[in-house]
Enzyme design. Structure first.
Site, PDB file in Angstrom:
ATOM      1  N   LYS A   1     141.571  88.256   4.525  1.00  0.00           N
ATOM      2  CA  LYS A   1     140.988  88.004   5.666  1.00  0.00           C
ATOM      3  C   LYS A   1     140.675  89.225   6.638  1.00  0.00           C
ATOM      4  O   LYS A   1     140.255  89.194   7.695  1.00  0.00           O
ATOM      5  CB  LYS A   1     142.194  86.885   6.933  1.00  0.00           C
ATOM      6  CG  LYS A   1     142.110  85.621   6.084  1.00  0.00           C
ATOM      7  CD  LYS A   1     142.909  84.636   6.979  1.00  0.00           C
ATOM      8  CE  LYS A   1     142.930  83.200   6.423  1.00  0.00           C
ATOM      9  NZ  LYS A   1     143.830  82.897   5.224  1.00  0.00           N
TER      10      LYS A   1
ATOM     11  N   SER B   1     146.622  83.654  10.378  1.00  0.00           N
ATOM     12  CA  SER B   1     146.007  83.516   8.864  1.00  0.00           C
ATOM     13  C   SER B   1     145.296  81.999   8.769  1.00  0.00           C
ATOM     14  O   SER B   1     145.396  81.405   7.721  1.00  0.00           O
ATOM     15  CB  SER B   1     147.083  83.633   8.190  1.00  0.00           C
ATOM     16  OG  SER B   1     146.466  84.038   6.829  1.00  0.00           O
TER      17      SER B   1
ATOM     18  N   SER C   1     145.758  86.134   1.529  1.00  0.00           N
ATOM     19  CA  SER C   1     145.204  86.356   2.766  1.00  0.00           C
ATOM     20  C   SER C   1     144.960  87.963   3.330  1.00  0.00           C
ATOM     21  O   SER C   1     144.551  87.858   4.508  1.00  0.00           O
ATOM     22  CB  SER C   1     145.977  85.657   3.915  1.00  0.00           C
ATOM     23  OG  SER C   1     146.188  84.193   3.810  1.00  0.00           O
TER      24      SER C   1
END
Length: 409
Positions: free
Chosen positions: A67, A124, A64
């Site tokens: 992101k 997230s 993640s």
């Protein structure tokens, strides 16, 4: 486990067909970590000077941390006037079905850009990541191509390839500690007016207060961003930054085996970074390298995944779900791939001997424990077969498949 007495050559498929089917275990194998697990970069945010580095160019799964790039693409769209903070981002059926972690947004609903950004950073949210990708790129695949192009051509992230907007498992979705540090530096330097969102400790949404997953914000003096990341193949990742006495350090840790290891490693590295900054200010130390100096590529070497907390160390694919067993290999493949498309993870099939016949069990692997349990709960509520399988259970299934292969030799 002993083989069933009736499991004979006469009653099984030909050896060649069995060998081809067993090859699927490697062809459709789950994503695996590269080399040994730990890599890091620590830098002076203002100058880009490297304060510490270990395997900075080695390929790693960003999970993640991806992101951060998705947020950068939103920042660029805001700068270009293509979006405003109040622009609604529609939630498609595909976005709503994204693998957890997510906000749980319903198909047909929407989320504003202003809410989407902290949802990506603090929570997230994978459903939000897919929705942003579709809003900006039309499809997530097209958006991932744009992310990769911007990362390589505009940011100099030459070791990075994005395949999705969230960082969920994909063998080709790779980056490096160097590239993630570069991304963090660009977010801070080029988007200072918006960078404060990375310090979000609590995301207020729909009347709820959702805490951040970033442990640095509450535990490290001066910390004010950036992002965590985790998958079983990636291990525990964290990009962090802190400001002390007018000096800013950025640190990226990738591939830690536990969240505690990740947290202790990055705090020690940041402490060391501030010490080296102070020494540089006083005239001590030699000439500094910068991110631009860390350009020597390193070859990929696919090895067994690290011993990641919650994922097991003997099986490279994390937790899994069993979707059913069938006598048709094509049907098992279809079952696994359909579930993969719906839930994420990695589709595999594993051969089993049953009643003297060869059958095939469909699985989705590369899941966390929570993901596996959540998916099975939903499937079972819908009347569909689903059984959670731990890494040890999956490893045992593949060992049984190897014994089956040896029995046919």
């Amino acid at each position: 486990m002993t083989m069933t007495a009736g499991l004979t050559r006469a009653r099984l498929l030909p050896v060649a067909a069995l060998a081809l089917m067993l090859a699927l275990l490697s062809v459709a194998a789950p994503a695996r970590a590269f080399e040994d697990r730990h890599a890091h970069v620590v830098l002076d945010a203002a100058t880009g000077a490297i304060l510490s580095a270990h395997k900075p160019n080695h390929p790693r799964y960003p999970a993640s941390l991806t992101k951060m790039m998705t947020v950068l693409m939103l920042f660029r769209a805001l700068d270009a006037g293509a979006l405003t903070p109040d622009t609604p981002i529609p939630i498609s059926g595909t976005a709503a079905a994204a693998n957890p972690v997510k906000l749980g947004l319903a198909p047909g609903s929407s989320i504003t850009v202003a809410d989407a950004i902290p949802a990506l950073i603090a929570r997230s949210a994978n459903d939000v990541a897919v929705a942003v990708a579709e809003a900006l790129g039309g499809t997530e695949a097209a958006f991932a191509e744009a992310m990769t192009r911007v990362a390589r051509e505009d940011l100099g992230m030459t070791q990075t390839t994005f395949r999705n907007a969230s960082g969920l498992p994909d063998d080709a979705h790779v980056s490096s500690a160097r590239d993630m540090a570069r991304l963090a530096q660009v977010l801070w330097r080029n988007h200072a007016d918006r960078f404060g969102v990375f310090a979000t400790r609590t995301f207020q949404y729909n009347g709820g207060a959702l805490p951040t997953y970033n442990p640095l914000l509450a535990r490290y003096d001066g910390a004010d961003g950036l992002k965590t990341g985790f998958t079983c193949a990636a291990g525990y990742n964290l990009a962090g930054t802190a400001l002390r006495d007018g000096r800013r350090v950025i640190a990226v840790v990738m591939g830690a085996g536990t969240s505690a290891e990740r947290n202790s490693t990055i705090t020690a590295l940041m402490d060391e970074g501030f010490t080296r900054l102070a020494e540089a200010t006083s005239g001590e130390g030699g000439p500094a390298l910068t991110l631009a100096d860390l350009t020597v590529p390193r070859p990929l070497r696919g090895l067994t995944a690290p011993d990641v907390e919650g994922c097991g160390g003997t099986y490279a694919g994390g937790w899994g779900i069993a979707l059913g067993t069938t006598g048709s290999l094509n049907k098992a493949r279809w079952m696994a791939r359909t579930a993969q498309d719906q839930y994420g993870g990695k589709a595999i099939t594993v051969p089993v001997g049953s009643g003297g016949l060869l059958k095939h069990t469909a699985y989705v692997v590369s899941l966390s424990p929570g993901q596996a349990r959540s998916i099975c709960a939903r499937r079972q509520q819908a009347g569909q077969y689903c059984v959670v399988r731990s890494p040890r259970m999956m490893w045992a299934a593949q060992q049984a498949a190897q014994r089956l292969r040896r029995a046919m030799d």
